[in-house]
Structure formats: C-alpha cells, structure tokens
Design an enzyme around this catalytic site. Sequence first.
Site, PDB file in Angstrom:
ATOM      1  N   MET A  30      -4.022  -2.449 -11.917  1.00 19.25           N
ATOM      2  CA  MET A  30      -3.292  -3.630 -12.735  1.00 19.25           C
ATOM      3  C   MET A  30      -2.452  -4.396 -11.950  1.00 19.25           C
ATOM      4  O   MET A  30      -1.461  -4.756 -12.433  1.00 19.25           O
ATOM      5  CB  MET A  30      -2.980  -2.704 -13.857  1.00 19.25           C
ATOM      6  CG  MET A  30      -3.935  -1.844 -14.619  1.00 19.25           C
ATOM      7  SD  MET A  30      -3.182  -1.591 -16.431  1.00 19.25           S
ATOM      8  CE  MET A  30      -1.439  -0.444 -16.006  1.00 19.25           C
ATOM      9  N   HIS A  34       0.469  -1.851  -4.105  1.00 14.81           N
ATOM     10  CA  HIS A  34       1.329  -1.240  -3.131  1.00 14.81           C
ATOM     11  C   HIS A  34       0.260  -0.379  -2.210  1.00 14.81           C
ATOM     12  O   HIS A  34      -0.658  -0.443  -2.425  1.00 14.81           O
ATOM     13  CB  HIS A  34       2.277  -0.273  -3.668  1.00 14.81           C
ATOM     14  CG  HIS A  34       1.772   0.635  -4.611  1.00 14.81           C
ATOM     15  ND1 HIS A  34       0.828   1.856  -4.436  1.00 14.81           N
ATOM     16  CD2 HIS A  34       1.610   0.810  -6.065  1.00 14.81           C
ATOM     17  CE1 HIS A  34       0.573   2.366  -5.614  1.00 14.81           C
ATOM     18  NE2 HIS A  34       0.978   1.643  -6.566  1.00 14.81           N
ATOM     19  N   HIS A  37      -2.699   1.393  -3.965  1.00 17.97           N
ATOM     20  CA  HIS A  37      -3.848   0.504  -4.038  1.00 17.97           C
ATOM     21  C   HIS A  37      -4.703   0.404  -2.605  1.00 17.97           C
ATOM     22  O   HIS A  37      -5.696   0.268  -2.520  1.00 17.97           O
ATOM     23  CB  HIS A  37      -3.542  -0.690  -4.887  1.00 17.97           C
ATOM     24  CG  HIS A  37      -2.811  -0.409  -6.027  1.00 17.97           C
ATOM     25  ND1 HIS A  37      -1.467  -0.760  -6.247  1.00 17.97           N
ATOM     26  CD2 HIS A  37      -3.256  -0.047  -7.233  1.00 17.97           C
ATOM     27  CE1 HIS A  37      -1.337  -0.663  -7.323  1.00 17.97           C
ATOM     28  NE2 HIS A  37      -2.336  -0.076  -8.184  1.00 17.97           N
ATOM     29  N   GLU A 150      -5.629   9.705  -7.074  1.00 20.64           N
ATOM     30  CA  GLU A 150      -5.476  10.998  -7.575  1.00 20.64           C
ATOM     31  C   GLU A 150      -4.401  11.286  -8.348  1.00 20.64           C
ATOM     32  O   GLU A 150      -3.931  12.077  -8.811  1.00 20.64           O
ATOM     33  CB  GLU A 150      -5.765  12.185  -6.561  1.00 20.64           C
ATOM     34  CG  GLU A 150      -7.303  12.489  -6.139  1.00 20.64           C
ATOM     35  CD  GLU A 150      -7.406  13.820  -4.964  1.00 20.64           C
ATOM     36  OE1 GLU A 150      -6.439  14.207  -4.758  1.00 20.64           O
ATOM     37  OE2 GLU A 150      -8.712  14.056  -5.196  1.00 20.64           O
ATOM     38  N   GLN A 155      -6.441  10.805 -15.378  1.00 20.90           N
ATOM     39  CA  GLN A 155      -7.378   9.578 -15.588  1.00 20.90           C
ATOM     40  C   GLN A 155      -8.750   9.658 -14.926  1.00 20.90           C
ATOM     41  O   GLN A 155      -9.804   9.259 -15.300  1.00 20.90           O
ATOM     42  CB  GLN A 155      -6.443   8.220 -15.153  1.00 20.90           C
ATOM     43  CG  GLN A 155      -7.534   6.996 -15.104  1.00 20.90           C
ATOM     44  CD  GLN A 155      -6.604   5.819 -14.619  1.00 20.90           C
ATOM     45  OE1 GLN A 155      -6.231   5.118 -15.432  1.00 20.90           O
ATOM     46  NE2 GLN A 155      -6.626   5.466 -13.399  1.00 20.90           N
TER      47      GLN A 155
HETATM   48  O1  PAF Z   1      -5.030   3.158 -13.067  1.00 19.78           O
HETATM   49  C1  PAF Z   1      -4.919   2.067 -13.317  1.00 19.78           C
HETATM   50  O2  PAF Z   1      -4.115   1.121 -12.701  1.00 19.78           O
HETATM   51  C2  PAF Z   1      -5.555   1.749 -14.722  1.00 19.78           C
HETATM   52  O3  PAF Z   1      -5.359   2.685 -15.713  1.00 19.78           O
HETATM   53  C3  PAF Z   1      -6.827   1.082 -14.448  1.00 19.78           C
HETATM   54  C4  PAF Z   1      -7.946   2.336 -14.019  1.00 19.78           C
HETATM   55  C5  PAF Z   1      -7.289  -0.029 -13.716  1.00 19.78           C
HETATM   56  C6  PAF Z   1      -7.395   0.513 -16.145  1.00 19.78           C
HETATM   57  O4  PAF Z   1      -6.571  -0.316 -16.433  1.00 19.78           O
END
Ligand code: PAF
Length: 282
Positions: A30, A34, A37, A150, A155
């Site tokens: 999203m 940082h 990611h 993780e 999720q």
């Molecule tokens: O983890 C995230 O940043 C979000 O939940 C994702 C997987 C990109 C879905 O919008």
Amino acid sequence: MVVVRYKKELQDTLKIYRSGRQKIGFVPTMGALHQGHLSLVERALAENAVTVVSIFVNPTQFDNPLDLEKYPENLEKDVLLLEELSTSIIVFAPSPSEIYNGNIVARSYDFNGLETVMEGAYRAGHFDGVATVVELLFSAVAPHTAYFGEKDFQQLQIIRKLTALQELPITIIGCPIEREFNGLARSSRNERLSKPTRENAGFIYAVLLTARKKFGTENALLIKDWVTSSFADNPLFELEYFEMVNEETLVPLAEKKENIKYRAFIAVYAEGIRLIDNIALN
Ligand code: PAF
C-alpha cells in the site's frame, strides 16, 4: 523504471516475460515503503526474471475512515526507493476504480475461522477487503510467486488459504519481520509516532520475547496475565489483545500439544496509532 496505471498496460508489459516462460514475482503493497517492503522486493528480485510491485491503498480494508484518510501516500518517493534496488522493477499503481472495475466493494469470504479472530475480531470486514484486493491484484498480475511479510501473519495465512481455495497457481512466500534498532516491527504507521514513543516502542517486542521465554515453563493463562499487567504498568501503550494460537488454524492455545507450532500475536495502541506484532513461540 516503468510505472503503469492500467491492467492492460501491465499485461502488455509482462507479455514478453510470459511468452518466454520467465518467472514473474509480485510484491503487493500500500506504498509508504520502508525496509520491510524493500526486503520483500529484494527477495523477489533475486528469485524472478521480473518483479512487479503494486502500490495501492485499498479502501475496502479500512474499518476506520480516519485511518484511511491518514494513510501516508507518496508515490514519487516510493518509486525512488525502488529505483535504488533495481530499475527493472515494474510498479503497478492503479486507481481504485481501475482495480475494482468501477465497483469498489469487498466480496465476502469464509476462511474457516482464520478471518474471525484477532485482527478479524477487532477490524470488522478487514480481511474481506484484503482478500478482495489480493484476488483482484493476483488476477491483474498473474504472478508465479507472491511475497508477503510475516508482520501481518494472520493476513499471510488468509492469503495462503485464499490461494488454495481458488486453486491459484501462485506460490506464496512469507518473509521474516524487519525490525527497527529497538525491536519495533517496521510499519508505515511508525512514522506517525512521536520520537520518544517510537524509541520506547521496543517495549512491545521485549514483551513478546519474554512471553516466548515463559512459554517453555508457564501455562498460557499465566503468560497472558503477565502480558496484561506489564501493559497496565506502562502508560505509553494500551494493549488491545495478546493471543497465543496454533500457527496454522489460529485457534487459541488451550493445552500445548506436541508437533504443533504456536505463535503469539499482539495489538497495541500508542498515541492513538495501532501497532501489531507477532512471534513464533516454539
Ligand atoms: O499488507 C498490505 O500492505 C496490504 O494488506 C495488501 C496485502 C497490499 C493488500 O492491500
């Protein structure tokens, strides 16, 4: 660096890799990138011929409109960060209407209870929104492999389940949590903490580490009581939940069993900002 806004444009850009049977890696984000990611992107770059990074703030996964409003967005900065890793990354930054085909609503899913505990219990509809957008993004990108952190372990388990239920030919890779110098799990939300609170937020990870240590000798109830009173004694943080669960089913631990992996999950408020973290217990 290619930045594409439309699915058709993305598919045209990927055609050459697909026809050459080359591996396509995918890191959904999203934005507000940082090191957490970037570590996923680095792994994708190492394991695939091409890496797609999506940057899309998904409106349907926010249960709190204020949270959505305050979500940091800076595509230019994100692109610069990615460019430092590799200029061959494809950035997919669609509009909500493009990704949702004009109908910005979440679908409804049944993940056999994975979606109703912890984050699911405290954030109504959150995982319906996540699963909807991930399904739409998977269909737009059609990657061979997708990478998730993780830090959002619940999720990750839900996306694994989604992929299995829909029989999608996509390998889901979970990547370790990246932490700041004091142990605070990296998150885009950390930017919103004041300096002193951010410095003290290593407390959350310190509690998780002690809970893991206690897991060897104490029962779940005692550990939960200890965590609750540790937070009650710390005025900077407000505990929302602490759970020790079976890592696969996310069912709360009642009695420890052999050959089952357990994990502790925590959600905490600091200055009105919600922080989550988790740790493997065995
Ligand atoms: O983890 C995230 O940043 C979000 O939940 C994702 C997987 C990109 C879905 O919008």
